[in-house]
Every structure is written in structure tokens, then in C-alpha cells.
Design an enzyme around this catalytic site. Structure first.
Site, mmCIF file in Angstrom:
data_model
loop_
_atom_site.group_PDB
_atom_site.id
_atom_site.type_symbol
_atom_site.label_atom_id
_atom_site.label_comp_id
_atom_site.label_asym_id
_atom_site.label_seq_id
_atom_site.Cartn_x
_atom_site.Cartn_y
_atom_site.Cartn_z
ATOM 1 N N TYR A 164 -24.530 15.399 20.034
ATOM 2 C CA TYR A 164 -24.037 14.028 19.862
ATOM 3 C C TYR A 164 -22.567 14.006 19.446
ATOM 4 O O TYR A 164 -21.826 13.109 19.812
ATOM 5 C CB TYR A 164 -24.839 13.296 18.776
ATOM 6 C CG TYR A 164 -26.091 12.624 19.255
ATOM 7 C CD1 TYR A 164 -27.125 13.368 19.809
ATOM 8 C CD2 TYR A 164 -26.260 11.246 19.117
ATOM 9 C CE1 TYR A 164 -28.291 12.756 20.222
ATOM 10 C CE2 TYR A 164 -27.421 10.627 19.537
ATOM 11 C CZ TYR A 164 -28.431 11.388 20.084
ATOM 12 O OH TYR A 164 -29.585 10.768 20.495
ATOM 13 N N LYS A 188 -34.974 25.449 20.554
ATOM 14 C CA LYS A 188 -35.069 26.005 21.912
ATOM 15 C C LYS A 188 -34.396 27.372 21.866
ATOM 16 O O LYS A 188 -33.420 27.654 22.578
ATOM 17 C CB LYS A 188 -34.396 25.044 22.907
ATOM 18 C CG LYS A 188 -34.588 25.399 24.367
ATOM 19 C CD LYS A 188 -35.992 25.154 24.873
ATOM 20 C CE LYS A 188 -36.125 25.603 26.329
ATOM 21 N NZ LYS A 188 -37.524 25.554 26.816
ATOM 22 N N ASP A 210 -40.005 22.032 24.083
ATOM 23 C CA ASP A 210 -40.844 21.589 25.208
ATOM 24 C C ASP A 210 -42.329 21.645 24.811
ATOM 25 O O ASP A 210 -43.096 20.722 25.085
ATOM 26 C CB ASP A 210 -40.561 22.405 26.480
ATOM 27 C CG ASP A 210 -40.541 23.907 26.249
ATOM 28 O OD1 ASP A 210 -40.529 24.353 25.081
ATOM 29 O OD2 ASP A 210 -40.537 24.661 27.250
ATOM 30 N N ASP A 261 -34.161 12.972 18.439
ATOM 31 C CA ASP A 261 -34.079 11.662 19.096
ATOM 32 C C ASP A 261 -35.255 11.511 20.058
ATOM 33 O O ASP A 261 -35.979 10.515 20.041
ATOM 34 C CB ASP A 261 -32.747 11.547 19.849
ATOM 35 C CG ASP A 261 -32.637 10.229 20.591
ATOM 36 O OD1 ASP A 261 -33.001 9.197 20.000
ATOM 37 O OD2 ASP A 261 -32.207 10.232 21.757
ATOM 38 N N ASP A 287 -39.052 9.318 19.489
ATOM 39 C CA ASP A 287 -39.533 8.246 20.371
ATOM 40 C C ASP A 287 -40.961 8.549 20.843
ATOM 41 O O ASP A 287 -41.808 7.666 20.917
ATOM 42 C CB ASP A 287 -38.623 8.088 21.604
ATOM 43 C CG ASP A 287 -37.640 6.936 21.453
ATOM 44 O OD1 ASP A 287 -37.167 6.728 20.320
ATOM 45 O OD2 ASP A 287 -37.347 6.257 22.461
HETATM 46 C C1 IPM Z 1 -31.939 6.349 17.743
HETATM 47 C C2 IPM Z 1 -31.245 5.781 18.939
HETATM 48 C C3 IPM Z 1 -29.781 6.173 18.910
HETATM 49 C C4 IPM Z 1 -29.704 7.677 18.924
HETATM 50 C C5 IPM Z 1 -28.949 5.570 20.053
HETATM 51 C C6 IPM Z 1 -29.054 4.070 20.077
HETATM 52 C C7 IPM Z 1 -27.513 6.003 19.996
HETATM 53 O O1 IPM Z 1 -31.854 6.197 20.124
HETATM 54 O O2 IPM Z 1 -31.574 5.993 16.609
HETATM 55 O O3 IPM Z 1 -32.838 7.146 17.932
HETATM 56 O O4 IPM Z 1 -29.735 8.289 20.013
HETATM 57 O O5 IPM Z 1 -29.595 8.263 17.850
HETATM 58 MG MG MG Z 2 -33.588 7.302 19.833
#
Ligand code: IPM
Ligand code: MG
Length: 369
Positions: free
Chosen positions: A148, A198, A231, A255, A259
Site C-alpha cells: 500500500y 506467502k 492462499d 485487506d 473482507d
Molecule cells: C479497508 C478498505 C480500504 C483498504 C480501501 C478503501 C482503501 O478496503 O479498509 O479494508 O484497502 O484498506
Molecule cells: Mg478492504
């Protein structure tokens, strides 16, 4: 709680689309939960993201930074969406506000609880027999390093082709400080950490794995440490999430996995998060930024139907981490759970049952405080 503590100074950054809708009602819950203890809220609102671009010409105005610097904690909504997608990527809300604010306050540790109530297992895409007791895991994501924030460039090659580069960079010290957070998190839970990397491909991951092994053996030998390739971790999360307790991982993997954890736990609308650094507020507690794990949900914005629970639970995390108000935080968490168990559910977790709006959901929580 320190007995002298009466006023919580909070920077409130609602952001875009459903951001302000869920923030409004989360503040109602926060007020209702703290008032009986004689606690006052000093709420300082500021623009961020698309709202700040529209009102002030930049996604993270200096005035917003100032308000955050003067506060004890930041309660963040969510930012970004189609309205600003025509802008160059570096000027879009996510990259121009969210990443810089994390970096500015050195919020290197992102805690995302992966919690699915037993009573809500039907909300998970997993079969209930795989998660009969619900889910209770935690993701500790490194937040200010890695790909990032490494050097980025794009250049045209001599043969006319175009090349883009994002570098993934980690220092041992950056890995150690996130491990410290994982250790603290694990000690308050079952004492197990799974470090995800990884290391069969990436040099940063080789360093990550070596550091995790050595550091935890030296600092917290009582922790049971395992390692997993990312993975495989993605697969295992979908197969049997409860095999994990605390997952610690670098920024990009965290990240993606968080999710996945979010959907496995039913709905991003229920998932809170805390981003912490080494900075302390005036009470000597960690300064932090608290935000829902989901996004701005432009498709349902303005309809009053967004699930406010992630924002409400983020406020609870704020009370716990930045103000040491564990009892009130727990009270809010229990009230959210009770409201959901009693059948008060927004559309994302209603599953054919009657669904209610954002305000009614918050009201149901307030009634159970
Ligand atoms: C999160 C989001 C952010 C990230 C984006 C919006 C930049 O996906 O907080 O997980 O990738 O960190
Ligand atoms: Mg995210």
C-alpha cells in the site's frame, strides 16, 4: 475508567453515501449509552472523502486533520463511491483521505473482530452445521506498510509498452510492533495466533515468518503460533473459520482476508474495526480511528435502510480502546446482540423475515441498553 473523566472529545468524520446515515444513529446510541454515567460528548464534526472534495476541494483538508489531532479518538464513517470515480486514482477519496489519515496518525494496527452470533448463523453463506456455535475470530492487519505504501511508479518502456510497479516493503521493526498487538489480542482470547504470509514466494514474507517465529518465542512463548500461506488461509477461512483464533498478517493480505471474514460472518454491515498506533490521547489511552469494515454502499444510500450496527459497534470499540470504558462498550455490544436476537434486523441480515430501517435498528439497540 478514570474518575475525573467527564468529557470524551471525539472527531466525527461521517464521509459519504451511507456514512452520515449510520453515523447519525450511532451517535444517538453513543449518547444514550454514556449519559447515565455522567459522561459528556464533545463531538467535533469534519468533512472527509468525497464530502470534503465537494465542500472544500480536497479529500482530507488540513482543517479536518487539525480537528482529529485535537481529539481523543476519531469515529469514522466510510468514504468514496461512483460520484468521485472520474477523478485520477490518487485524488479519489480512498487514496487521498483514508490511506493518508492512517499514515498521518501512524495507525499501524487494524483490529477486525470476526463475530457471528450463534443466533444469526443463517446469515453466513456457510452451512450452519459448519458453524453451529457461530464464529468468533479476530484479524490483526498491519495497516501502514507493505505494498500500500511502498514506492509506486508507472513508466513507458522503449518498445512502447507500459510498466507499473508497486513495491512491497517491510522492516523487521514494523513486523514486531504488529506482532505485539497480535500477542495482546491473543492473550485476551485463547492464546493462539496464526501468522499468514506467502513465504514460499515473497521476500517480505520470509522476513515476516522469521520475525514472527523468533519474536513470539522470545516475547510470549506461551502463545501457540502457527503459520499459513495466504492462499491456504483464504481457503481455510471459507472451510472452517473457527480453526483460527487470531490471524495476524500484512496489509494487503489482511485487506482481502478481512473482507472474506466479513462475508463468512454474515454481513459487512455487522463488522466493526479499530485502527491503533502508538499515540496516546489525553487520558493516556491509545488514540485510534474507529470505522465500519464495510464501504459506503451507494446502492442503498439515502433510503434509510443501511445496517448501522457496524458503526455502532465501532463506537463501542472506541469506548473500550481509547477511553477504557469497558463496561459501557460491553453494554452496547450486548444491546446490539439482543436487538438482533429479538428479531430486529435490517435487510442485509433479515433473510426473508421482516426488515427494519436504520433508525429503527438503532432505536432497538437503545431500548436494550
Ligand atoms: C479497508 C478498505 C480500504 C483498504 C480501501 C478503501 C482503501 O478496503 O479498509 O479494508 O484497502 O484498506
Ligand atoms: Mg478492504
Amino acid at each position: 475508567m478514570a474518575p475525573f473523566m467527564k468529557t470524551l472529545k471525539i472527531a466525527v468524520l461521517p464521509g459519504d453515501y451511507i456514512g452520515p446515515e449510520v453515523m447519525d444513529v450511532a451517535l444517538d446510541v453513543l449518547k444514550a449509552a454514556t449519559a447515565p454515567a455522567g459522561i459528556q460528548l464533545d463531538l467535533q464534526s469534519a468533512d472527509v472523502g468525497g464530502a470534503a472534495i465537494d465542500n472544500q476541494g480536497s479529500a482530507l483538508p488540513e482543517s479536518t486533520i487539525k480537528i482529529c489531532e485535537a481529539a481523543d479518538a476519531i469515529l469514522f464513517g466510510s468514504i468514496g463511491g461512483p460520484k468521485w470515480e472520474h477523478l485520477p486514482p490518487a485524488e479519489q477519496p480512498e487514496r487521498a483521505a483514508l490511506l493518508p489519515i492512517r499514515k498521518h496518525f501512524k495507525l499501524f494496527a487494524n483490529l477486525r473482530p470476526g463475530l457471528l452470533y450463534k443466533e444469526l448463523t443463517e446469515a453466513s453463506p456457510l452451512k450452519t452445521e459448519r458453524i453451529p456455535e457461530g464464529i468468533d475470530i479476530a484479524c490483526v492487519r498491519e495497516l501502514t506498510g507493505g505494498i500500500y505504501f511502498g514506492p509506486k511508479r508507472q513508466r513507458e518502456l522503449e518498445d512502447g509498452d507500459v510498466e507499473a510497479t508497486d513495491e512491497m516493503v517491510y522492516k523487521r521493526s514494523e513486523i514486531e510492533r504488529i506482532l505485539d498487538v497480535a500477542i495482546t489480542t491473543a492473550k485476551a482470547r485463547s492464546g493462539r495466533i496464526c501468522s499468514v504470509d506467502k513465504a514460499n514466494v515473497l521476500t517480505t514474507s520470509v522476513l515476516w515468518r522469521k520475525t514472527a517465529t523468533e519474536y513470539i518465542a522470545a516475547k510470549a512463548p506461551e502463545i501457540e503460533l502457527t503459520h499459513m500461506y495466504v492462499d491456504n488461509a483464504a481457503m481455510q477461512l471459507a472451510r472452517d473459520p473457527n480453526q483460527f483464533d487470531v490471524i495476524v498478517t500484512e496489509n494487503m493480505f489482511g485487506d482481502i482476508l478481512s473482507d472474506e471474514m466479513g462475508i463468512v460472518c454474515g454481513s459487512l454491515g455487522m463488522l466493526s474495526s479499530a485502527s491503533l498506533g502508538l499515540g496516546k490521547n489525553q487520558y493516556g489511552n491509545p488514540f485510534g480511528l474507529y470505522e465500519p469494515s464495510g464501504g459506503t454502499a451507494p446502492d442503498i444510500a439515502g433510503k434509510g435502510i443501511a445496517n448501522p450496527c457496524a458503526q455502532i459497534l465501532s463506537a463501542a470499540l472506541m469506548l473500550r480502546h481509547s477511553f477504557g470504558l469497558n463496561d459501557i462498550a460491553e453494554n452496547i455490544e450486548k444491546a446490539v446482540k439482543q436487538a438482533v436476537m429479538d428479531g430486529h434486523r435490517t435487510g442485509d441480515i433479515a433473510f426473508g423475515q421482516k426488515s427494519i430501517g436504520t433508525q429503527e435498528m438503532a432505536q432497538a439497540v437503545i431500548e436494550r441498553l
